[in-house]
Scaffold this motif. Structure first.
Motif, short mmCIF file in Angstrom:
data_model
loop_
_atom_site.label_atom_id
_atom_site.label_comp_id
_atom_site.label_asym_id
_atom_site.label_seq_id
_atom_site.Cartn_x
_atom_site.Cartn_y
_atom_site.Cartn_z
N TRP A 184 1.89 0.49 -6.43
CA TRP A 184 1.99 -0.28 -5.20
C TRP A 184 0.46 -0.81 -4.87
N SER A 185 0.66 -1.95 -4.28
CA SER A 185 -0.63 -2.55 -3.67
C SER A 185 -0.89 -2.05 -2.16
N LYS A 186 -1.98 -2.17 -1.79
CA LYS A 186 -2.38 -1.61 -0.67
C LYS A 186 -1.42 -2.27 0.56
N THR A 187 -1.19 -3.65 0.25
CA THR A 187 -0.16 -4.19 1.40
C THR A 187 1.01 -3.47 1.22
N LEU A 243 1.99 -0.75 0.61
CA LEU A 243 2.18 0.86 1.10
C LEU A 243 2.05 0.55 2.65
N ARG A 277 -0.65 0.42 4.47
CA ARG A 277 -1.74 0.98 4.89
C ARG A 277 -3.05 0.83 4.06
N GLU A 278 -4.25 1.00 4.50
CA GLU A 278 -5.31 0.79 3.57
C GLU A 278 -5.68 2.26 3.21
N TRP A 279 -5.91 2.27 1.80
CA TRP A 279 -6.29 3.47 1.21
C TRP A 279 -8.20 3.44 1.10
N GLU A 313 -11.71 3.35 -0.03
CA GLU A 313 -12.35 2.96 -1.30
C GLU A 313 -12.53 4.06 -2.37
#
Length: 96
Positions: free
Chosen positions: A83-86, A88, A90-92, A94
């Motif tokens: 999965w990309s951050k988008t 999911l 939410r932002e993971w 770094e």
């Protein structure tokens, strides 16, 4: 939800009309929304074949949409979708 469906669409092969293909995001939505119900409705097409009468995501409650997104993530995880951050939602941090 649409970002998740787009990722599944380009990363998962699915049997459609007897061939393994990359389904469109719309096809993914139909396949997965049908998975939310205990039974599916099918109608005969006007020129033969069958038409699945699916659930409309635009008519879902917040609870149903949450279940839909959870199902999409579960399905993607079972099919090794990264999965990309988008997708999911939410932002993971770094580095993770």
């Amino acid at each position: 939800m649409h970002a998740c469906l787009a990722e599944i669409s380009c990363k998962v092969d699915w049997m459609i009309d007897g061939a393994m293909v990359k389904p469109s995001p719309e096809d993914c939505k139909d396949i997965l929304s049908a998975g939310l119900t205990k039974s599916q409705r099918v109608a005969r097409g006007i020129d033969g074949g069958f038409v699945m009468l699916g659930q409309r995501t635009s008519k879902m409650t917040v609870k149903e949409m949450t279940e839909m997104i959870d199902l999409i993530h579960y399905f993607g995880d079972q099919h090794a979708v990264k999965w990309s951050k988008t997708s999911l939602g939410r932002e993971w941090p770094e580095g993770e």
